[in-house]
Design a protein around this motif. Structure first.
Motif, PDB file in Angstrom:
ATOM      1  N   HIS A 146      42.102  78.871  10.768  1.00 11.82           N
ATOM      2  CA  HIS A 146      43.293  77.602  10.655  1.00 11.82           C
ATOM      3  C   HIS A 146      43.048  76.972   9.396  1.00 11.82           C
ATOM      4  O   HIS A 146      41.666  76.637   9.307  1.00 11.82           O
ATOM      5  N   ASP A 148      43.050  73.842   8.842  1.00 10.57           N
ATOM      6  CA  ASP A 148      42.526  72.508   9.487  1.00 10.57           C
ATOM      7  C   ASP A 148      40.998  72.798   9.899  1.00 10.57           C
ATOM      8  O   ASP A 148      40.398  71.697  10.342  1.00 10.57           O
ATOM      9  N   ARG A 150      39.792  75.304  12.368  1.00 10.56           N
ATOM     10  CA  ARG A 150      39.839  75.688  13.717  1.00 10.56           C
ATOM     11  C   ARG A 150      39.480  77.120  13.551  1.00 10.56           C
ATOM     12  O   ARG A 150      40.373  77.827  12.982  1.00 10.56           O
ATOM     13  N   TRP A 152      39.401  80.437  15.697  1.00 12.89           N
ATOM     14  CA  TRP A 152      39.804  81.061  17.124  1.00 12.89           C
ATOM     15  C   TRP A 152      38.942  82.599  17.083  1.00 12.89           C
ATOM     16  O   TRP A 152      38.856  83.169  16.022  1.00 12.89           O
ATOM     17  N   ARG A 255      37.537  71.575  26.818  1.00  8.67           N
ATOM     18  CA  ARG A 255      36.526  71.378  25.690  1.00  8.67           C
ATOM     19  C   ARG A 255      35.163  71.672  26.523  1.00  8.67           C
ATOM     20  O   ARG A 255      35.054  71.182  27.567  1.00  8.67           O
ATOM     21  N   VAL A 335      37.484  78.740  20.864  1.00 12.44           N
ATOM     22  CA  VAL A 335      37.700  77.994  19.520  1.00 12.44           C
ATOM     23  C   VAL A 335      36.546  76.972  19.167  1.00 12.44           C
ATOM     24  O   VAL A 335      36.054  76.214  19.939  1.00 12.44           O
ATOM     25  N   TYR A 336      36.096  76.998  17.830  1.00 10.66           N
ATOM     26  CA  TYR A 336      35.204  76.172  17.164  1.00 10.66           C
ATOM     27  C   TYR A 336      36.062  75.382  16.166  1.00 10.66           C
ATOM     28  O   TYR A 336      36.544  75.929  15.355  1.00 10.66           O
ATOM     29  N   CYS A 337      35.984  73.911  16.422  1.00 12.14           N
ATOM     30  CA  CYS A 337      36.816  72.972  15.434  1.00 12.14           C
ATOM     31  C   CYS A 337      35.784  72.406  14.644  1.00 12.14           C
ATOM     32  O   CYS A 337      34.966  71.478  15.326  1.00 12.14           O
ATOM     33  N   SER A 339      34.790  69.694  11.791  1.00  8.91           N
ATOM     34  CA  SER A 339      35.163  68.653  10.782  1.00  8.91           C
ATOM     35  C   SER A 339      34.119  67.752  10.431  1.00  8.91           C
ATOM     36  O   SER A 339      33.034  68.100  10.708  1.00  8.91           O
TER      37      SER A 339
END
Length: 341
Positions: A146, A148, A150, A152, A255, A335-337, A339
Motif C-alpha cells: 500500500h 502508506d 503497509r 501485506w 499486533r 502485514v508489516y507496517c 513508518s
C-alpha cells in the motif's frame, strides 16, 4: 538458475516512499527500501545478489519457507496412523521444509492490483512425496504494498491428501539499513506472555513457560543487545541470542510485534492471524554472506520476525494443529507496517 531458467524480479511501491523487490526464486522479499525520519531511504532487509548464494548459505534470506516452516524433530511426521520420514539437515531434524524446501524453488508469478495495493502473486506446485511430505500441495503467496507503507503477505494452499502446512516469510530486518552494523541497538516488543523453551537441537521441550522474570519478557519494548548478553540458559542454548517461538496473545488479526530503530526513527509493526512468532536474531551469521552493500553479515546483522504455527506441532498434539485435508484451504496473512518518526 544453474539449469538456465531465468529468475524474475518485481519492483513494487513508490519511488519516494516504501518500495519492495520480490524474486521468483523462493518467492523472496529481496529488498525493501524505506525512508527514515528525514526522508533518507535505505534497504532494511538482508538479501543476496547472487543466485548461487540464494541456493546455498543465503537460502532463507527473505524467502517463503515451507512446506513446514521451523523444525520437525528427527524428520518424523506422524499423520493418520502413518509415519512419514522427511529429509533432514545435518542436525538430524527437518528445518524449513527439508533439504530442498520452497526457498530454493522457482515460483511462477504474475503482477496483481487490489485497490490502491499493487504487488505480485506467486504460485508453486509441490508434488506428493516432496521432501517426504504426503499429498500434492498447491501454494500461493501474494505480496501487496500500500502507498502508506503497509506490506501485506497472504498465503493460500490446497492439497489432494492429508498433509501438514506451516508457511512464513524469513526476512531479516535491520532498520539502520542492510549491512549497517547490527540490530543490537534496535528495540523489540512482542505481544506475548509465554514462549517455548527448546533443547540443544532447538526443538521445543514441552508447554509454554511464562516470560515474566526472563529475558523473553518483551511486553514492553526492550533493547535487543541487553537481552542477548543475558546468561539465561535458553539464550546461551540458541547461540547467544533468540531463536525461539513466542505464543502470541489473543486470536484473530492482531499486533504481534514492533521493531524500532531510535537513531533513524524507522519502525515496523507486525500484525498477523498466526498463533506464534519465531524471533531469530541472526546469531550464527559469520561473515560468509554479503549483501548489496558489499559488507559481510556477521552475528546480529538482522532479526527475523517469522509469523507461524509452533515448531514440531505434528509431534505435539497439545499445540495448534497444522494438518490440512482435501477440501480445506490453508489461509494466512501477515502485514508489516513501515513508518518513521
Amino acid at each position: 538458475m544453474p539449469d538456465g531458467r531465468p529468475v524474475t524480479r518485481w519492483t513494487i511501491g513508490s519511488p519516494d516512499g516504501v518500495r519492495a523487490e520480490v524474486l521468483s526464486l523462493g518467492a523472496r522479499l529481496q529488498a525493501l527500501h524505506a525512508p527514515d525520519r528525514d526522508g533518507r531511504r535505505a534497504n532494511v532487509v538482508l538479501g543476496c545478489e547472487r543466485v548461487e548464494d540464494m541456493l546455498g548459505e543465503g537460502a532463507y534470506l527473505g524467502a517463503t519457507v515451507g512446506r513446514y516452516a521451523n523444525r520437525i524433530a528427527g524428520g518424523v511426521l506422524p499423520l493418520d496412523g502413518t509415519t512419514h520420514r522427511l529429509t533432514t539437515q545435518p542436525t538430524g531434524h527437518t528445518l524449513h521444509g527439508g533439504t530442498d524446501g520452497f526457498a530454493t524453488r522457482l515460483w511462477d508469478g504474475v503482477p496483481v492490483r487490489e485497490g490502491r495495493r499493487a504487488g505480485v502473486r506467486l504460485r508453486l506446485h509441490s508434488p506428493d512425496g516432496d521432501q517426504g511430505f504426503p499429498g500434492a500441495l498447491t501454494v500461493e503467496v501474494t505480496y501487496l504494498l500500500h502507498p502508506d507503507g503497509r506490506l501485506w503477505i497472504g498465503y493460500r494452499a490446497t492439497t489432494d491428501a492429508p498433509t501438514v502446512v506451516n508457511l512464513t516469510n524469513h526476512a531479516y530486518f535491520n532498520l539502520a539499513g542492510e549491512g549497517h552494523g547490527t540490530v543490537l541497538d534496535h528495540l523489540l516488543r512482542v505481544e506475548s506472555r509465554g514462549y517455548l523453551p527448546v533443547d540443544a537441537g532447538l526443538i521445543p521441550i514441552g508447554p509454554a513457560e511464562p516470560v515474566l522474570g526472563t529475558p523473553f519478557d518483551l511486553r514492553e519494548a526492550r533493547r535487543i543487545g541487553d537481552r542477548v548478553v543475558d546468561e539465561d540458559r535458553q539464550i546461551r542454548r540458541a547461540g547467544a541470542g533468540f531463536d525461539h517461538n513466542w505464543i502470541l496473545d489473543g486470536t484473530g488479526f492482531r499486533r504481534a510485534a514492533v521493531l524500532s530503530h531510535p537513531a533513524s526513527g524507522r519502525r515496523v509493526e507486525c500484525l498477523t492471524i498466526e498463533p506464534g512468532l519465531q524471533v531469530y536474531t541472526g546469531n550464527h551469521f559469520d561473515g560468509t554472506l554479503s549483501g548489496p552493500s558489499g559488507r559481510p553479515y556477521r552475528a546480529y546483522a538482522g532479526v527475523a520476525l517469522e509469523t507461524q504455527h509452533f515448531p514440531d506441532s505434528p509431534n505435539r498434539p497439545a499445540y495448534p494443529s497444522t494438518v490440512l485435508r482435501p477440501g480445506e484451504e490453508f489461509r494466512s496473512m501477515t502485514v508489516y507496517c513501515f513508518s518513521a518518526g
